[in-house]
Scaffold this active site. Sequence first.
Site, PDB file in Angstrom:
ATOM      1  N   SER A  41       0.831  -1.211   0.000  1.00 47.11           N
ATOM      2  CA  SER A  41       0.000   0.000   0.000  1.00 47.11           C
ATOM      3  C   SER A  41       0.862   1.257   0.000  1.00 47.11           C
ATOM      4  CB  SER A  41      -0.884   0.037   1.249  1.00 47.11           C
ATOM      5  OG  SER A  41      -1.549  -1.181   1.394  1.00 47.11           O
ATOM      6  N   ASP A  73       2.602  -8.289  10.646  1.00 48.32           N
ATOM      7  CA  ASP A  73       3.889  -8.997  10.539  1.00 48.32           C
ATOM      8  C   ASP A  73       5.073  -8.269  11.176  1.00 48.32           C
ATOM      9  OD1 ASP A  73       2.553 -10.865   9.135  1.00 48.32           O
ATOM     10  OD2 ASP A  73       3.316 -10.294   7.160  1.00 48.32           O
ATOM     11  N   GLY A  98       3.846 -14.501   8.822  1.00 44.88           N
ATOM     12  CA  GLY A  98       5.151 -13.873   8.596  1.00 44.88           C
ATOM     13  C   GLY A  98       5.833 -14.500   7.399  1.00 44.88           C
ATOM     14  N   ARG A  99       5.598 -13.932   6.226  1.00 46.16           N
ATOM     15  CA  ARG A  99       6.150 -14.541   5.009  1.00 46.16           C
ATOM     16  C   ARG A  99       7.647 -14.296   4.908  1.00 46.16           C
ATOM     17  NH1 ARG A  99       2.074 -12.381   1.178  1.00 46.16           N
ATOM     18  NH2 ARG A  99       0.863 -12.432   3.088  1.00 46.16           N
ATOM     19  N   VAL A 130      -6.725 -16.079  13.068  1.00 47.34           N
ATOM     20  CA  VAL A 130      -6.903 -15.769  14.496  1.00 47.34           C
ATOM     21  C   VAL A 130      -5.972 -14.616  14.869  1.00 47.34           C
ATOM     22  CG1 VAL A 130      -6.323 -16.672  16.784  1.00 47.34           C
ATOM     23  CG2 VAL A 130      -7.639 -18.062  15.201  1.00 47.34           C
ATOM     24  N   ARG A 141      -5.103 -12.106  13.194  1.00 46.40           N
ATOM     25  CA  ARG A 141      -5.597 -10.788  12.761  1.00 46.40           C
ATOM     26  C   ARG A 141      -6.816 -10.355  13.563  1.00 46.40           C
ATOM     27  NH1 ARG A 141      -3.328  -8.956   8.345  1.00 46.40           N
ATOM     28  NH2 ARG A 141      -2.626 -10.398   6.760  1.00 46.40           N
ATOM     29  N   ARG A 184     -21.905   5.604  38.417  1.00 47.62           N
ATOM     30  CA  ARG A 184     -21.465   4.396  39.130  1.00 47.62           C
ATOM     31  C   ARG A 184     -19.950   4.413  39.223  1.00 47.62           C
ATOM     32  NH1 ARG A 184     -26.063   4.208  39.759  1.00 47.62           N
ATOM     33  NH2 ARG A 184     -27.574   2.571  39.355  1.00 47.62           N
TER      34      ARG A 184
HETATM   35  P1  ADP Z   1      -0.045  -4.532   1.940  1.00 50.96           P
HETATM   36  O1  ADP Z   1      -0.263  -3.053   1.860  1.00 50.96           O
HETATM   37  O2  ADP Z   1      -0.603  -5.103   3.195  1.00 50.96           O
HETATM   38  O3  ADP Z   1       1.380  -4.895   1.654  1.00 50.96           O
HETATM   39  P2  ADP Z   1      -0.808  -5.346  -0.768  1.00 50.96           P
HETATM   40  O4  ADP Z   1       0.589  -5.619  -1.194  1.00 50.96           O
HETATM   41  O5  ADP Z   1      -1.848  -6.284  -1.190  1.00 50.96           O
HETATM   42  O6  ADP Z   1      -0.951  -5.213   0.817  1.00 50.96           O
HETATM   43  O7  ADP Z   1      -1.189  -3.888  -1.296  1.00 50.96           O
HETATM   44  C1  ADP Z   1      -2.475  -3.349  -1.054  1.00 50.96           C
HETATM   45  C2  ADP Z   1      -2.895  -2.517  -2.231  1.00 50.96           C
HETATM   46  O8  ADP Z   1      -1.937  -1.480  -2.470  1.00 50.96           O
HETATM   47  C3  ADP Z   1      -2.970  -3.283  -3.543  1.00 50.96           C
HETATM   48  O9  ADP Z   1      -4.196  -3.969  -3.681  1.00 50.96           O
HETATM   49  C4  ADP Z   1      -2.817  -2.169  -4.561  1.00 50.96           C
HETATM   50  O10 ADP Z   1      -4.028  -1.503  -4.739  1.00 50.96           O
HETATM   51  C5  ADP Z   1      -1.850  -1.230  -3.876  1.00 50.96           C
HETATM   52  N1  ADP Z   1      -0.465  -1.523  -4.350  1.00 50.96           N
HETATM   53  C6  ADP Z   1       0.393  -2.443  -3.888  1.00 50.96           C
HETATM   54  N2  ADP Z   1       1.557  -2.402  -4.572  1.00 50.96           N
HETATM   55  C7  ADP Z   1       1.415  -1.432  -5.497  1.00 50.96           C
HETATM   56  C8  ADP Z   1       2.256  -0.886  -6.532  1.00 50.96           C
HETATM   57  N3  ADP Z   1       3.477  -1.353  -6.743  1.00 50.96           N
HETATM   58  N4  ADP Z   1       1.757   0.112  -7.266  1.00 50.96           N
HETATM   59  C9  ADP Z   1       0.522   0.607  -7.067  1.00 50.96           C
HETATM   60  N5  ADP Z   1      -0.307   0.142  -6.127  1.00 50.96           N
HETATM   61  C10 ADP Z   1       0.119  -0.864  -5.346  1.00 50.96           C
END
Ligand code: ADP
Length: 751
Positions: free
Chosen positions: A114, A159, A202-203, A293, A295, A651
């Site tokens: 994100s 994580d 935790g990947r 669980v 989360r 109370r």
């Molecule tokens: P997290 O934020 O938990 O790592 P994700 O990797 O699934 O989860 O990313 C969540 C969202 O963020 C994705 O569904 C997408 O909309 C956006 N996102 C992730 N990586 C990118 C990227 N490289 N460019 C643009 N948007 C991205």
Amino acid sequence: MDNQTQDKRRLAVLTSGGDAQGMNAAVRAVVRTALDHGIEVFAIKEGYYGMVEGGKYIVPMNWDSVGGILHRGGTEIGTVRCQPFRTRDGRRKAAHNLIKHRINNLVVIGGDGSLTGAHIFRQEWSSLLQELVEAGDITPEIAASNPYLNIVGLVGSIDNDMFGTDMTIGADTALHRITEAVDAISSTAASHQRAFVVEVMGRNCGYLALMGALATGADWALIPESPPDVENWEEKMCEVLRHGRETGKRDSIVILAEGAIDRNGNPITSRYVKQVLEEHLKEDVRITVLGHVQRGGSPTVYDRTMSTQLGYAAVEVILRATPHQEPSLIGVRNNRVTYTPLMACVERTHAVAEAIKARNFNLALERRGSGFAEAFQTLRTLVRALPHDPAPGQERYNFGIMNIGAPAPGMNTAVRAATRLALDAGHRVYGIYNGVPGFVHGEMEELHWMSVAGWAMRGGSELGTNRNLPHASDFYAMARTIEDHQLNGLLIIGGWTAYETAYQMYLERENFPAFNIPIVCMPASIDNNLPGSELSIGADTALNSIMEAVDKIKQSAVASRRCFVVEVMGHNCGYLALISGLATGAERVYMPEEGITLSDLQEDLQNLKQGFKKGKRLGLMIRSENANPIYTTAFIEALFEEEGGDLFETRHAILGHLQQGGNPTPFDRILATRFALHSVNYLIDGVGRTTDDAAAAFIGLDEGRIKFNHLQDFPRLGDRKYQRPKTQWWMTLRPIARVMAKPCPQDDCAE
Ligand code: ADP
């Protein structure tokens, strides 16, 4: 829209990626802080999906929109993965939607995916607007008046896998879920003499597995950053577990991160570990995959308060932002809010994953930071079935360990860790029972490796503790005890009484040379009132107990208009009151540091009356036990009850000793283990050094780092009259608590 200008008066917040407990607290803090500054604030529902779709997904927020969400897990404003946002077309739509709402400040709460997306969006902003102009969607004037997009990122991810923050939003709660589960599994495993393989999330990051293992006293942990460094790790692991059985351990627990791999980069699955254990140990092995669980459930105190602090800081950053400012990531490092360029954090986070991929594990561990590597090393010692034999010709020291003061959850964890770490270094350990009276009467026993088995998770004090201070005549007997058992060093784990006792012993060195041995005091007190440490063992557990109780009390009042006055412990220190107030959404916290005046009470009463008149259903005041000797909890209850008339009832709830009980939280266990490691090393070094005045200190956390202060500084750092530190870092959280708890300006505010 034509006359819009780029200003800081409109802001949107979104949650994205995997949900994490504490996201709601962050959203609440962003919304309320923004409103407090007169900023219009929007929530973008369902993360980037809502931003791309626009319309009903972008909703204005008011004070009440974020009422009653602090205690909820997940994210109330939703999150879905959004493929279109990964495309330029999608991001152009998103930009258009922000422009339609005149939003040019964005707080993104999510994981590294994100935040990467946020960074790209920020970089593309001007060119996206240019494309919108070319397509005739917006005018050139609108594009010109919105030259930049301010972005602030908060890391929401259970994580704890992100560079730029010591803790991510949700990690502490996930660790709670893991610890609760493993504690429960341990008891059933022990009944049947079974081995369990517990798989945690935790990947690329072994944080949850490592800290989960450290906190629960598990027998083995497998993490991606540091795969077993021997080819025959399967045999090694089984050997440890077999030895454990032979020395009386009835349960065996292996904790495995979902991304665990071996030295060659091949995944280690829970199925494989089960197969190995079954073959070698010839016993029943079960697998538990904790999955979602981790989360789930209500966020912990830490996740609520940290997220609140971060949300508050996010708005402050936006207010201070200069044009073309790089997006920053707001995190916590060494117990302080920090600001780091967002992209640097994303890049350094990816660098760990790359090091793992390249099988450069030393680099991966190093990139996780020194605390992580130290925790891993400590775990490797603690999980041994038996200590290393002393080195040939090594001098073996005798260390005494004792608890003094009220019981604090985590004391046993500290004793266990210190005992094992000292034994593993080749020394002997004696447990001194029942605090000062036990010391006076020489009640002590040698502690062996298995004497402390299972203590990591146990609340209370196995050694026994009480609040008795030594009488003047006791020092002679205490000195005799040291001499009789030829103690070379003393570890005293406890609260204010422990520190006073140690300080008196230090002063008595002139009269009783026996006290001239290394002494370390370790802070263990739910009150968190000890000098030299920002946090003491037990306070986190007490806070979580308070929070759980207050959450229930609040639920009990849904149908009636009621004000609760909840009294918490803390002695003369308001820490428990303030932090539990922040975590439960209390509207007023009464603390000894500030006292209570009649005009305070009148003002609070006025606010309550106004609130209830407007339809408020619940009032919550938290009062620290010694906030004021006259305006007691009963007094405040009676005053509010009388003055509340038909508007509301009042109370009280005095939480009492439930705050001292319970099994320690993962944080308290990990803190206790960390303190134990450094204290034992300090004692060993202290005996080795030959000076006239032996080392004597109290250990603590200073801005997140371990620090020793000399015992002679006890009066300088501690206010002995009020039994609290002279400076209290957490007092800086008061303004945040005040903003969050301001009287609701709306008509139907619930919280
Ligand atoms: P997290 O934020 O938990 O790592 P994700 O990797 O699934 O989860 O990313 C969540 C969202 O963020 C994705 O569904 C997408 O909309 C956006 N996102 C992730 N990586 C990118 C990227 N490289 N460019 C643009 N948007 C991205």
